[in-house]
Design an enzyme around this catalytic site. Structure first.
Site, PDB file in Angstrom:
ATOM      1  N   GLY A   8       1.016  -1.340  -0.092  1.00 24.70           N
ATOM      2  CA  GLY A   8       0.098  -0.034  -0.070  1.00 24.70           C
ATOM      3  C   GLY A   8       1.027   1.200   0.035  1.00 24.70           C
ATOM      4  N   GLY A  11      -0.664   4.899  -1.038  1.00 27.14           N
ATOM      5  CA  GLY A  11      -1.531   5.664  -0.142  1.00 27.14           C
ATOM      6  C   GLY A  11      -1.186   6.835   0.635  1.00 27.14           C
ATOM      7  CD  GLN A  12      -3.753  10.541   4.824  1.00 32.15           C
ATOM      8  OE1 GLN A  12      -4.206   9.429   5.596  1.00 32.15           O
ATOM      9  NE2 GLN A  12      -4.100  11.691   5.436  1.00 32.15           N
ATOM     10  CG  LEU A  13       0.641   5.986   7.195  1.00 29.52           C
ATOM     11  CD1 LEU A  13       1.087   6.996   7.728  1.00 29.52           C
ATOM     12  CD2 LEU A  13       0.008   5.018   8.221  1.00 29.52           C
ATOM     13  CB  ILE A  35      -3.308  -2.784  -5.657  1.00 30.41           C
ATOM     14  CG1 ILE A  35      -3.768  -1.418  -5.207  1.00 30.41           C
ATOM     15  CG2 ILE A  35      -2.980  -3.653  -4.813  1.00 30.41           C
ATOM     16  CD1 ILE A  35      -5.144  -1.438  -4.842  1.00 30.41           C
ATOM     17  CB  ILE A  55      -2.695  -6.964   1.098  1.00 29.21           C
ATOM     18  CG1 ILE A  55      -2.344  -7.742   2.519  1.00 29.21           C
ATOM     19  CG2 ILE A  55      -4.021  -6.538   1.050  1.00 29.21           C
ATOM     20  CD1 ILE A  55      -1.939  -6.952   3.509  1.00 29.21           C
ATOM     21  CE1 TYR A 143     -10.107   1.654   8.990  1.00 27.06           C
ATOM     22  CE2 TYR A 143     -10.631   2.848  10.825  1.00 27.06           C
ATOM     23  CZ  TYR A 143      -9.755   2.564   9.903  1.00 27.06           C
ATOM     24  OH  TYR A 143      -8.596   3.255   9.843  1.00 27.06           O
ATOM     25  CE  LYS A 147      -7.745  -0.090  10.732  1.00 26.22           C
ATOM     26  NZ  LYS A 147      -6.465  -0.622   9.913  1.00 26.22           N
TER      27      LYS A 147
HETATM   28  C1  AKB Z   1     -10.451   7.177   9.720  1.00 28.50           C
HETATM   29  O1  AKB Z   1     -10.911   8.142   9.847  1.00 28.50           O
HETATM   30  O2  AKB Z   1     -11.177   6.301   9.084  1.00 28.50           O
HETATM   31  C2  AKB Z   1      -8.902   7.078   9.922  1.00 28.50           C
HETATM   32  C3  AKB Z   1      -9.085   6.534  11.274  1.00 28.50           C
HETATM   33  C4  AKB Z   1      -8.894   7.217  12.498  1.00 28.50           C
HETATM   34  O3  AKB Z   1      -8.586   5.533  11.448  1.00 28.50           O
HETATM   35  N1  AKB Z   1      -8.373   8.349   9.474  1.00 28.50           N
END
Ligand code: AKB
Length: 318
Positions: A8, A11-13, A35, A55, A143, A147
């Protein structure tokens, strides 16, 4: 000498992390994994090796790790929170299926693995203020589910197989380089773009919605410092609370007004993002990261605002 793969990397990071790791460990030793549809360009492409590594494809990860004799993988592949809510199956496939693929390769080929977790790993039943390192984690977003499960899987692979897994729970990340996409905290980036371009900012979250944030240079050092930390000093692994500031839209507005007195903001609340933000902590307690591996952010709100506005204005004048 380290050989690093970033999954990745565009991406942003990932894009900023790849460049920083190349400066630190040598360009040839840091492979930019990408990708299809998100190929590296410019400096990222020209400054070092790049490899197609999806991935969700375990074979591709295994081949890249073998080809470049990789010993450390930074896993930056994920959908952010608001996008993950609109595509939950894909979020699981990438976030958890992908992590499982990577951990299996890491187990077989003996790599260390960094995977970001998030403030999204917490939920409605978590204490909201100075959220402790070890506390209730019952998120109700896909999400968040990926995590928390990712944190558990990382700890499992460490305890069961000895894979060197490490992770931080990132707050909202603020950067002037790559644009964010689909995050609940992304308003904290968009507000600076609106201010620098002289536009009225339409804020998707209510005043008083506090969340942790961090400027990108601190986010990058969090990942690198944790991966370089002496393993003997780590009591926790997956995942450490880290933060640099806790802000709401009004705090950001006021901070920008100090530099752009005619900046205007209106509220135009997005119920999906508001519900996600309401379920996340107001502020994290990151004392374990400070004690175990010396976490120390440099940028508070004022320095972040100064730097963001200066960088965005100089880009506009180029
Ligand atoms: C999001 O807002 O989805 C991310 C995070 C805090 O995980 N920046």
């Amino acid at each position: 000498m380290k050989n690093i793969l970033i999954i990745g990397s565009t991406g942003q990071l990932g894009s900023e992390l790849t460049m920083l790791l190349r400066a630190r460990y040598g360009s040839r030793n840091v492979v930019a994994g990408y990708i299809k549809g998100a190929e590296p360009t410019g400096e990222l492409l020209e400054s070092g090796p790049a490899e197609h590594v999806d991935i969700t494809d375990a074979m591709q990860i295994a081949e890249a790790v073998k080809k470049y004799r990789i010993d450390t993988v930074y896993n930056m592949a994920a959908l952010l929170s608001a996008t993950a809510e609109s595509k939950p199956q894909l979020a699981w496939h990438i976030g958890l299926g992908g992590l499982f693929n990577l951990l299996e390769v890491a187990r077989e080929q003996h790599c260390a693995v960094f995977t970001p977790s998030s403030i999204g790993a917490f939920g409605d039943y978590t204490p909201k203020d100075r959220t402790p390192q070890d506390t209730v984690q019952r998120p109700q977003t896909m999400y968040g589910v990926t995590k928390v499960a990712g944190e558990l899987l990382g700890d499992y692979y460490f305890k069961r197989f000895g894979v060197d897994t490490r992770s931080v729970r990132y707050p909202g990340l603020i950067s002037h380089v790559a644009p964010p996409g689909g995050g609940t905290t992304d308003y904290a980036v968009e507000i600076y773009h609106s201010a620098a371009e002289g536009r009225v900012f339409k804020c998707p979250l209510l005043a008083g919605t506090f969340m942790d944030m961090m400027y990108m240079p601190d986010a990058l050092s969090a990942a690198i410092n944790l991966m370089e930390a002496n393993p003997d000093s780590l009591v926790h692994r997956n995942s450490f609370n880290v933060t640099a500031m806790s802000v709401d839209p009004e705090a950001l507005r006021k901070s920008i007004l100090e530099y752009i007195p005619d900046f205007k903001m209106e509220y135009c609340v997005d119920p999906v993002r508001q519900a996600i933000a309401d379920s996340w902590p107001n502020s994290l307690d990151d004392s374990c990261a400070k004690e175990e591996w010396g976490w120390l952010p440099e940028y508070g709100l004022q320095l972040t605002t100064q730097s963001m506005l200066r960088e965005l204005e100089s880009k506009m004048n180029q």
